[in-house]
Write a protein that holds these residues in place. Structure first.
Motif, PDB file in Angstrom:
ATOM      1  N   PRO A   1      15.469   5.591  10.372  1.00 24.54           N
ATOM      2  CA  PRO A   1      14.934   5.941  11.694  1.00 24.54           C
ATOM      3  C   PRO A   1      13.493   5.497  11.903  1.00 24.54           C
ATOM      4  O   PRO A   1      13.128   5.029  12.996  1.00 24.54           O
ATOM      5  CB  PRO A   1      15.041   7.476  11.707  1.00 24.54           C
ATOM      6  N   LEU A   2      12.650   5.619  10.884  1.00 22.77           N
ATOM      7  CA  LEU A   2      11.254   5.202  11.015  1.00 22.77           C
ATOM      8  C   LEU A   2      11.141   3.699  11.258  1.00 22.77           C
ATOM      9  O   LEU A   2      10.430   3.242  12.161  1.00 22.77           O
ATOM     10  CB  LEU A   2      10.469   5.568   9.753  1.00 22.77           C
ATOM     11  N   ALA A   3      11.857   2.918  10.451  1.00 20.01           N
ATOM     12  CA  ALA A   3      11.784   1.466  10.586  1.00 20.01           C
ATOM     13  C   ALA A   3      12.307   1.019  11.944  1.00 20.01           C
ATOM     14  O   ALA A   3      11.725   0.133  12.587  1.00 20.01           O
ATOM     15  CB  ALA A   3      12.573   0.798   9.465  1.00 20.01           C
TER      16      ALA A   3
ATOM     17  N   LEU B   1       2.890  11.495  -0.421  1.00 22.80           N
ATOM     18  CA  LEU B   1       4.297  11.160  -0.243  1.00 22.80           C
ATOM     19  C   LEU B   1       4.613  10.920   1.233  1.00 22.80           C
ATOM     20  O   LEU B   1       5.231   9.905   1.591  1.00 22.80           O
ATOM     21  CB  LEU B   1       5.182  12.281  -0.787  1.00 22.80           C
ATOM     22  N   ALA B   2       4.171  11.846   2.081  1.00 19.00           N
ATOM     23  CA  ALA B   2       4.433  11.715   3.518  1.00 19.00           C
ATOM     24  C   ALA B   2       3.785  10.452   4.078  1.00 19.00           C
ATOM     25  O   ALA B   2       4.410   9.700   4.845  1.00 19.00           O
ATOM     26  CB  ALA B   2       3.917  12.950   4.256  1.00 19.00           C
ATOM     27  N   ALA B   3       2.534  10.203   3.685  1.00 20.72           N
ATOM     28  CA  ALA B   3       1.833   9.011   4.161  1.00 20.72           C
ATOM     29  C   ALA B   3       2.537   7.746   3.683  1.00 20.72           C
ATOM     30  O   ALA B   3       2.678   6.774   4.437  1.00 20.72           O
ATOM     31  CB  ALA B   3       0.379   9.030   3.669  1.00 20.72           C
ATOM     32  N   GLY B   4       3.005   7.753   2.436  1.00 16.30           N
ATOM     33  CA  GLY B   4       3.687   6.586   1.894  1.00 16.30           C
ATOM     34  C   GLY B   4       4.968   6.272   2.633  1.00 16.30           C
ATOM     35  O   GLY B   4       5.256   5.111   2.950  1.00 16.30           O
ATOM     36  N   ILE B   5       5.761   7.302   2.950  1.00 13.43           N
ATOM     37  CA  ILE B   5       7.032   7.088   3.644  1.00 13.43           C
ATOM     38  C   ILE B   5       6.803   6.592   5.065  1.00 13.43           C
ATOM     39  O   ILE B   5       7.428   5.622   5.516  1.00 13.43           O
ATOM     40  CB  ILE B   5       7.872   8.381   3.643  1.00 13.43           C
ATOM     41  N   VAL B   6       5.886   7.243   5.790  1.00 13.24           N
ATOM     42  CA  VAL B   6       5.615   6.839   7.176  1.00 13.24           C
ATOM     43  C   VAL B   6       5.025   5.432   7.225  1.00 13.24           C
ATOM     44  O   VAL B   6       5.434   4.590   8.034  1.00 13.24           O
ATOM     45  CB  VAL B   6       4.674   7.844   7.875  1.00 13.24           C
ATOM     46  N   LEU B   7       4.076   5.160   6.342  1.00 11.98           N
ATOM     47  CA  LEU B   7       3.450   3.838   6.309  1.00 11.98           C
ATOM     48  C   LEU B   7       4.463   2.765   5.930  1.00 11.98           C
ATOM     49  O   LEU B   7       4.395   1.635   6.435  1.00 11.98           O
ATOM     50  CB  LEU B   7       2.286   3.843   5.312  1.00 11.98           C
TER      51      LEU B   7
ATOM     52  N   THR C   1       7.607  -1.882   7.505  1.00 17.34           N
ATOM     53  CA  THR C   1       8.917  -2.505   7.683  1.00 17.34           C
ATOM     54  C   THR C   1       9.093  -2.995   9.113  1.00 17.34           C
ATOM     55  O   THR C   1       9.559  -4.114   9.354  1.00 17.34           O
ATOM     56  CB  THR C   1      10.037  -1.519   7.314  1.00 17.34           C
ATOM     57  N   GLY C   2       8.706  -2.158  10.081  1.00 21.85           N
ATOM     58  CA  GLY C   2       8.787  -2.568  11.473  1.00 21.85           C
ATOM     59  C   GLY C   2       7.934  -3.789  11.768  1.00 21.85           C
ATOM     60  O   GLY C   2       8.348  -4.703  12.481  1.00 21.85           O
ATOM     61  N   LEU C   3       6.744  -3.829  11.197  1.00 19.03           N
ATOM     62  CA  LEU C   3       5.836  -4.954  11.423  1.00 19.03           C
ATOM     63  C   LEU C   3       6.407  -6.262  10.896  1.00 19.03           C
ATOM     64  O   LEU C   3       6.497  -7.260  11.620  1.00 19.03           O
ATOM     65  CB  LEU C   3       4.485  -4.678  10.743  1.00 19.03           C
ATOM     66  N   TYR C   4       6.798  -6.276   9.621  1.00 23.04           N
ATOM     67  CA  TYR C   4       7.165  -7.578   9.057  1.00 23.04           C
ATOM     68  C   TYR C   4       8.557  -8.047   9.501  1.00 23.04           C
ATOM     69  O   TYR C   4       8.794  -9.251   9.649  1.00 23.04           O
ATOM     70  CB  TYR C   4       7.007  -7.592   7.527  1.00 23.04           C
ATOM     71  N   ILE C   5       9.476  -7.129   9.756  1.00 21.14           N
ATOM     72  CA  ILE C   5      10.789  -7.551  10.250  1.00 21.14           C
ATOM     73  C   ILE C   5      10.677  -8.072  11.680  1.00 21.14           C
ATOM     74  O   ILE C   5      11.274  -9.097  12.035  1.00 21.14           O
ATOM     75  CB  ILE C   5      11.812  -6.408  10.171  1.00 21.14           C
ATOM     76  N   ALA C   6       9.875  -7.388  12.518  1.00 14.74           N
ATOM     77  CA  ALA C   6       9.718  -7.812  13.908  1.00 14.74           C
ATOM     78  C   ALA C   6       9.035  -9.170  14.021  1.00 14.74           C
ATOM     79  O   ALA C   6       9.180  -9.866  15.021  1.00 14.74           O
ATOM     80  CB  ALA C   6       8.919  -6.763  14.691  1.00 14.74           C
TER      81      ALA C   6
ATOM     82  N   VAL D   1       0.836  -1.205   0.000  1.00 11.50           N
ATOM     83  CA  VAL D   1       0.000   0.000   0.000  1.00 11.50           C
ATOM     84  C   VAL D   1       0.873   1.257   0.000  1.00 11.50           C
ATOM     85  O   VAL D   1       0.635   2.196  -0.764  1.00 11.50           O
ATOM     86  CB  VAL D   1      -0.941   0.004   1.226  1.00 11.50           C
ATOM     87  N   SER D   2       1.899   1.264   0.852  1.00 10.64           N
ATOM     88  CA  SER D   2       2.766   2.444   0.951  1.00 10.64           C
ATOM     89  C   SER D   2       3.507   2.691  -0.362  1.00 10.64           C
ATOM     90  O   SER D   2       3.661   3.830  -0.794  1.00 10.64           O
ATOM     91  CB  SER D   2       3.765   2.277   2.105  1.00 10.64           C
ATOM     92  N   SER D   3       3.959   1.625  -1.008  1.00 13.32           N
ATOM     93  CA  SER D   3       4.650   1.783  -2.286  1.00 13.32           C
ATOM     94  C   SER D   3       3.716   2.357  -3.345  1.00 13.32           C
ATOM     95  O   SER D   3       4.117   3.187  -4.170  1.00 13.32           O
ATOM     96  CB  SER D   3       5.204   0.430  -2.757  1.00 13.32           C
ATOM     97  N   ALA D   4       2.455   1.934  -3.322  1.00 10.13           N
ATOM     98  CA  ALA D   4       1.466   2.468  -4.261  1.00 10.13           C
ATOM     99  C   ALA D   4       1.220   3.954  -4.012  1.00 10.13           C
ATOM    100  O   ALA D   4       1.064   4.737  -4.958  1.00 10.13           O
ATOM    101  CB  ALA D   4       0.160   1.691  -4.145  1.00 10.13           C
ATOM    102  N   LEU D   5       1.186   4.366  -2.751  1.00 16.42           N
ATOM    103  CA  LEU D   5       0.996   5.779  -2.438  1.00 16.42           C
ATOM    104  C   LEU D   5       2.166   6.616  -2.956  1.00 16.42           C
ATOM    105  O   LEU D   5       1.968   7.741  -3.431  1.00 16.42           O
ATOM    106  CB  LEU D   5       0.843   5.973  -0.925  1.00 16.42           C
ATOM    107  N   LEU D   6       3.370   6.067  -2.866  1.00 14.37           N
ATOM    108  CA  LEU D   6       4.530   6.781  -3.409  1.00 14.37           C
ATOM    109  C   LEU D   6       4.411   6.926  -4.930  1.00 14.37           C
ATOM    110  O   LEU D   6       4.772   7.972  -5.491  1.00 14.37           O
ATOM    111  CB  LEU D   6       5.819   6.038  -3.050  1.00 14.37           C
ATOM    112  N   VAL D   7       3.906   5.889  -5.580  1.00 18.07           N
ATOM    113  CA  VAL D   7       3.691   5.979  -7.027  1.00 18.07           C
ATOM    114  C   VAL D   7       2.689   7.089  -7.341  1.00 18.07           C
ATOM    115  O   VAL D   7       2.908   7.929  -8.223  1.00 18.07           O
ATOM    116  CB  VAL D   7       3.174   4.640  -7.590  1.00 18.07           C
TER     117      VAL D   7
END
Length: 222
Positions: free
Chosen positions: A189-191, A115-121, A126-131, A28-34
């Motif tokens: 930093p976000l991740a 753009l802001a929503a895409g980066i934050v999301l 990233t935090g969710l799936y790596i954790a 979803v976040s990647s789509a928002l960046l697009v």
């Protein structure tokens, strides 16, 4: 069912929910960046460039590239996990689904919030799936595998891979812009922040320290 098996069952369920929620949100976040049209993350630039040249959707290209990168794990002796294989398919499908629902946006008043929503999301995802600790994504595993094989620093290996990816994607017609730079500066930093927030404690210890093992540090280190 014993208390111990119940705890382990809930532990596994939480990890699975985090994994698939994180991968879906990443798409979803990647789509928002697009849709923002202000620049994509490094691999997104390559995916978009290939999509422009092949006529495939960017989500399908993401799946194909992920599968090809996964094949590169064989000579460097990396072992995929559930999260690795899921990463290949879920992100691309979520990305195409989101692009089908979110229309093109015109004007900076709409593009900047996207753009802001895409980066934050993306940081949240990233935090969710790596954790969840079901294995790194294909691209992250390529980075850590090359680090182990060559002895070069994570920073150098990651920079070299992403520079090559961005350059190739740009030459193919991918979108490089201020969003690409902001993503590069903010995602680490976000991740790391969201990784700590979503850390899954071991069921027998209550500790969240396990998620800061070397592979995770390697993925996040800039």
């Amino acid at each position: 069912m014993s208390t111990a098996s119940g705890l382990h069952g809930r532990y596994l369920t939480r990890r699975l929910v985090q994994l698939y929620a994180g991968l879906t949100l990443y798409g979803v976040s990647s789509a928002l960046l697009v849709r923002s049209g202000l620049g994509l993350e490094p691999w997104g630039v390559l995916h978009q460039g290939l999509a422009e040249k092949t006529g495939l959707t960017i989500g399908v290209v993401s799946i194909v590239v992920g599968a090809v990168v996964l094949l590169l794990w064989i000579p460097i002796r990396q072992r995929p996990g559930l999260g690795t294989v899921s990463n290949v398919f879920v992100i691309g499908l979520a990305m195409d689904g989101t692009l089908a629902l979110v229309p093109d946006v015109h004007g900076l008043a709409g593009r900047i919030p996207l753009l802001a929503a895409g980066i934050v999301l993306n940081g949240v995802a990233t935090g969710l799936y790596i954790a969840a600790r079901f294995g790194p994504g294909p691209r992250d595993g390529l980075m850590t595998g090359l680090h182990r094989l060559t002895g070069r620093s994570i920073r150098l290996v990651r920079t070299a891979i992403e520079a090559a990816v961005v350059t190739t994607g740009f030459l193919l017609g991918g979108s490089v812009g201020v969003g690409t730079v902001l993503y590069a500066l903010a995602i680490g930093p976000l991740a790391q922040f969201f990784l700590r927030r979503f850390a899954v404690p071991e069921p027998d210890s209550g500790s969240t320290e396990a998620v800061s093992a070397t592979p995770v540090q390697a993925i996040l280190r800039r």
